[in-house]
Motif scaffolding. Structure first.
Motif, short mmCIF file in Angstrom:
data_model
loop_
_atom_site.label_atom_id
_atom_site.label_comp_id
_atom_site.label_asym_id
_atom_site.label_seq_id
_atom_site.Cartn_x
_atom_site.Cartn_y
_atom_site.Cartn_z
N LEU B 59 0.83 -1.21 0.00
CA LEU B 59 0.00 0.00 0.00
C LEU B 59 0.86 1.26 0.00
O LEU B 59 0.39 2.33 -0.40
N ILE B 60 2.09 1.16 0.50
CA ILE B 60 2.99 2.33 0.46
C ILE B 60 4.23 2.01 -0.36
O ILE B 60 5.32 2.50 -0.10
N ASP B 61 4.02 1.13 -1.38
CA ASP B 61 5.07 0.89 -2.37
C ASP B 61 6.35 0.33 -1.79
O ASP B 61 7.44 0.68 -2.22
N ILE B 62 6.21 -0.52 -0.80
CA ILE B 62 7.40 -1.15 -0.21
C ILE B 62 7.26 -2.66 -0.29
O ILE B 62 6.18 -3.22 -0.03
N ARG B 63 8.35 -3.34 -0.66
CA ARG B 63 8.39 -4.80 -0.59
C ARG B 63 9.40 -5.18 0.48
O ARG B 63 10.57 -4.79 0.39
N PRO B 64 8.99 -5.93 1.51
CA PRO B 64 9.95 -6.35 2.53
C PRO B 64 10.69 -7.60 2.08
O PRO B 64 10.09 -8.51 1.50
N GLN B 65 11.97 -7.63 2.34
CA GLN B 65 12.78 -8.80 2.03
C GLN B 65 13.30 -9.31 3.38
O GLN B 65 14.25 -8.76 3.93
N PHE B 66 12.64 -10.36 3.90
CA PHE B 66 12.97 -10.86 5.23
C PHE B 66 14.08 -11.90 5.16
O PHE B 66 14.12 -12.74 4.27
N SER B 67 14.98 -11.83 6.16
CA SER B 67 15.90 -12.94 6.41
C SER B 67 15.91 -13.16 7.92
O SER B 67 15.60 -12.25 8.69
N PHE B 68 16.24 -14.41 8.32
CA PHE B 68 16.05 -14.79 9.71
C PHE B 68 17.32 -15.38 10.29
O PHE B 68 18.08 -16.08 9.61
N SER B 69 17.49 -15.14 11.59
CA SER B 69 18.59 -15.79 12.30
C SER B 69 18.20 -17.24 12.55
O SER B 69 17.05 -17.65 12.33
#
Lengths: 70, 557
Positions: B59-69
Motif C-alpha cells: 500500500l505504500i510501495d514497499i516490498r519487505p525482504q525478510f531474512s532470519f537468524s
C-alpha cells in the motif's frame, strides 16, 4: 470457499496443481504451508483443527472430507 | 483507470475492519518502488506472521525482504547481513527468569551488542504473554533499551495460547486470526514507524464521508452524524493530537464549509485542527496539489480520503505517489485511519505539535512577506536560530529529518538514530542541528548538517533543511553559521560538500550552484561572511560542547 481453492491459496499454487498435491511430496506443501492451511481452515470453519485432524489432511480428498465433517 | 480501481479494491480488502486471510492471500502481487531488507533475530517461527506483511506494505510501495537468524534464545547470532531494519522477536515464555532484573540487564547487553553491528533501526517486539506481567515487562524493556538509541519496543497485546499439542506439532503459538492481526500490526504500524515512513497529512472529503448528506443540498440541519461518524471524528481528533495534519478538500461553497466548521456539528473536529480548507468547484486533484504546495509535503506522505472513487482516481492520475483511501462508510473509514501504513505513531512529541503550528504559521508568514521588503520582513518576524553541536536530546527528530527531507538535501545521508549518535560523538566529526522560531511559531528542529575533518579539509556529508523552513532566506545564514564554526573548531581551511543528485533535490542543487563553483569555492563564500543585513535581522545562538578533540574514538570514524 471450496477445498480446492483453499488448498491452492494455502500452498500458493494453481487450483489444477492443487488437485494432485500431496503433503510431503509436493514441494510447496511443507510445514509452513501446512500451518497456513490450518489458519485458512480456522477462518472458514470458526475453529482450529486439532493436531490429529491436521495429521490426517494429506491431500485434496482428505481436506474435502474434513471440511464436510465440520 | 482500471488499475487504479483495482488498487482501491485491493485496499478495501487489506484495510477492512474484519480482514480475511484467504482474500489477502489471494491478492495478486503488485510492482512496488522500493525493497526494504529486514533481518529478524528470533527464537520462535516468525514466518507465520511475516508471510502476510508484503501485501500490506505494498500500500505504500514497499516490498519487505525478510531474512532470519537461527532459532537462538541467547541472541548470540553472528553479525547480520546488511539490513534497513532489524527486528528482535522472542517467545519470552522460554525465559523462566524473564521478570528478574538480571534478565533486563542481559537483554540490554544483547541488544547493545546487536546495536554495535548495525546502525539500522532496531524494533523489539515485546511480550504478548499474561496481561499483568506483560505491561510491566514491556515498560521495563522500553526503559532499559531506549538509551541505546534507535531502538523501539512495541507492545503486541495479549496472545491467547493455543493448545500445547498444536504448538508441539506446528511450532505456531498463534491462532490464524491472531497471526493475521500481528501481520497487520507489523506491516501497518511498527515497520513504517520504525522507518519514519509516516503519513504527515490526511486530506478529507466532507459530503458522505464525515457525515451522511450533502451540505449544499441538505443544509446544515439535514446532515446526519451517526455514532459511527462520531467515532471517526474522535479518532481523527486523536490523530491530530499525535501530530497528523488535516485539511479539507470539498466540492462545496467555501462559506458553507466555514459555517459548518464553526457550527460545532463536526466536533471534536474543529477549524483549528485544519491546516487549510480547500472548498470550491475546482477538481479536487487541483485542491490537493495546492495543499501539497502550501504544506511543502511530499505526495507520498499525504493520504486523501473520499467516498467518490472517481475523485480518488483523478487525484492519483494528477499527483503520482499520493496515497488514497476509499471512504465507503464511517466504519471502514475508521479502519482506514487505524490501519493505513504510516498513520500510527509510537508516540507524539511536543516537536510534532510544534510542526503543525509552524506549518499553519507559514500562511501568515506568506502574507507578511508579500507586504514587506526582505530585510524588513526578517526583522518583523523576529527570527531566532539556535544551532546545537551536541543535540543528544534530538536524535530521533534528526534521524527523521534526515530520512524525510527530499528537496533541500545535498547528499541523502538518510541517517539512522544510531548513525546520528555516532556522528555527534566521534572525534573529528561534527553534527549540528538548527532550530528556528519566530513570532508566529516555534518551528522546532529544521536543519541538520554533518561532516568530518580530513587533514585540512572539512568534508560536509549532509545538509538537510526542512521544506517548511525554506522561503525566508535563512538557508545561507544557517549553513554559513554551522560550517564556519565547524571549520574553525576542527582546524580546517577548505570546505568540500558531497552532493548526490536526486529526483527532487533541485533546491539543493540550485543553492550549491549559486554559492560555489570551481572559480569561487565554498570556503571563500564562508570567508566573505554572512550578509550583514541578514545577520543584523536574525538572532543566532550557537550551543553545545564542541571542540577539535570532542568525541570518543570510534572504529567507524
Amino acid at each position: 470457499m471450496n477445498a480446492r481453492a483453499m488448498l491452492a491459496i494455502a500452498l500458493g499454487i494453481s487450483e489444477e496443481e492443487a488437485e494432485s498435491a500431496v503433503r510431503g511430496v509436493t514441494k510447496e506443501w511443507d510445514s509452513l504451508h501446512h500451518v497456513e492451511l490450518m489458519f485458512l481452515l480456522e477462518e472458514a470453519t470458526g475453529r482450529l483443527p486439532d493436531s490429529d485432524e491436521l495429521a490426517q489432511i494429506t491431500d485434496l480428498a482428505s481436506l474435502s472430507n474434513f471440511i464436510q465433517r465440520i | 483507470m482500471s488499475s487504479r480501481i483495482e488498487s482501491l479494491r485491493r485496499q478495501e480488502i487489506l484495510l477492512s475492519p474484519q480482514p480475511s486471510r484467504a482474500a489477502i492471500r489471494n491478492l495478486a502481487p503488485v510492482e512496488v518502488m522500493e525493497t526494504i531488507r529486514i533481518f529478524v533475530y528470533r527464537n520462535t517461527p516468525a514466518e507465520y506472521v511475516t508471510a502476510l506483511v508484503d501485501p500490506f506494505l505494498s500500500l505504500i510501495d514497499i516490498r519487505p525482504q525478510f531474512s532470519f537468524s537461527d532459532y537462538d534464545d541467547s541472541l548470540s547470532s553472528s553479525t547480520p547481513p546488511p539490513a534497513d531494519l532489524v527486528i528482535i522477536w522472542l517467545d519470552f515464555t522460554r525465559y523462566s527468569s524473564r521478570n528478574s532484573d538480571d534478565f533486563g540487564r542481559w537483554m540490554a547487553n544483547r541488544v547493545a551488542a546487536i546495536r554495535s553491528t548495525t546502525t539500522a533501526p532496531i524494533l523489539v517486539i515485546g511480550s504478548d504473554v499474561d496481561e499483568l506481567e506483560r505491561e510491566d515487562f514491556n515498560q521495563t524493556l522500553m526503559d532499559d533499551l531506549h538509551p541505546l538509541g534507535g531502538v523501539k519496543v512495541v507492545d503486541p497485546g495479549v496472545t491467547r495460547q493455543i493448545s500445547d499439542d498444536l504448538v508441539a506439532t506446528t511450532q505456531a503459538r498463534w491462532t490464524g486470526a491472531r497471526s493475521l492481526e500481528l501481520s497487520r500490526l507489523l506491516a501497518c504500524r511498527w515497520i513504517p514507524d520504525a522507518l519514519h515512513r509516516h503519513v504527515r497529512m490526511i486530506v478529507l472529503d466532507l459530503d458522505n464521508t464525515l457525515y451522511q448528506g450533502v451540505l449544499g443540498e441538505d443544509g446544515l440541519d439535514g446532515l446526519v452524524i451517526t455514532d459511527e461518524h462520531q467515532k471517526l471524528l474522535i479518532e481523527l481528533r486523536r490523530l491530530a493530537s499525535q501530530g497528523v495534519l488535516f485539511a479539507i478538500a470539498s466540492k462545496n461553497d467555501q462559506s458553507d464549509v466555514e459555517v459548518l466548521l464553526d457550527s460545532g456539528v463536526l466536533e471534536p473536529l474543529t477549524r483549528s485542527m485544519l491546516l487549510a480548507i480547500k472548498a470550491g468547484w475546482n477538481e479536487k486533484a487541483e485542491s490537493i496539489a495546492e495543499l501539497l504546495e502550501l504544506s511543502r509535503l511530499g505526495a507520498s506522505t499525504v493520504l486523501f480520503m473520499d467516498d467518490n472513487p472517481g475523485e480518488l482516481a483523478s487525484a492519483l492520475m494528477r499527483i503520482p505517489g499520493l496515497r488514497v483511501a476509499h471512504a465507503t462508510d464511517p466504519v471502514s473509514s475508521c479502519s482506514v485511519v487505524d490501519w493505513f501504513p504510516g498513520v500510527w505513531r509510537s508516540g507524539s512529541t511536543a516537536e510534532d505539535e510544534g510542526r503543525t503550528r509552524d506549518l499553519k504559521a507559514n500562511i501568515q508568514r506568506a502574507e507578511l512577506a508579500a507586504s514587506l521588503d526582505p530585510y524588513a520582513y526578517l526583522r518583523d518576524l523576529a527570527v531566532e536560530v539556535n544551532i546545537d553541536f551536541s543535540p543528544h536530546g534530538s536524535v530521533a527528530r534528526i534521524a527523521e529529518l534526515s530520512n524525510k527531507t527530499n528537496q533541500f538535501n545535498l547528499a541523502f545521508g538518510r541517517f539512522s538514530e544510531a548513525a546520528v549518535l555516532q556522528r555527534i560523538d566521534t572525534r573529528g566529526h561534527f553534527l549540528a542541528a538548527a532550530s528556528l522560531r519566530d513570532r508566529f511559531a516555534d518551528g522546532g528542529l529544521i536543519a541538520v548538517l554533518s561532516g568530518y575533518a580530513e587533514e585540512e579539509k572539512l568534508i560536509v556529508d549532509e545538509i538537510s533543511i526542512s521544506c517548511r523552513a525554506l522561503g525566508r532566506g535563512l538557508e545561507n545564514l544557517i549553513i554559513a553559521s554551522v560550517l564556519s564554526t565547524a571549520r574553525a573548531k576542527l582546524g580546517t581551511t577548505e570546505v568540500l560538500l558531497c552532493f548526490v543528485p536526486g529526483p527532487r533535490n533541485e533546491p539543493a542543487r540550485m543553492w550549491l550552484e549559486n554559492n560555489a563553483s570551481e572559480e569561487d569555492p565554498l570556503w571563500r563564500w564562508l570567508d566573505r561572511g554572512i550578509d550583514p543585513a541578514v545577520a543584523s535581522s536574525v538572532k543566532v545562538e550557537i550551543v553545545g560542547l564542541f571542540s577539535a578533540t570532542h568525541g570518543a574514538d570510534s572504529d567507524r570514524a
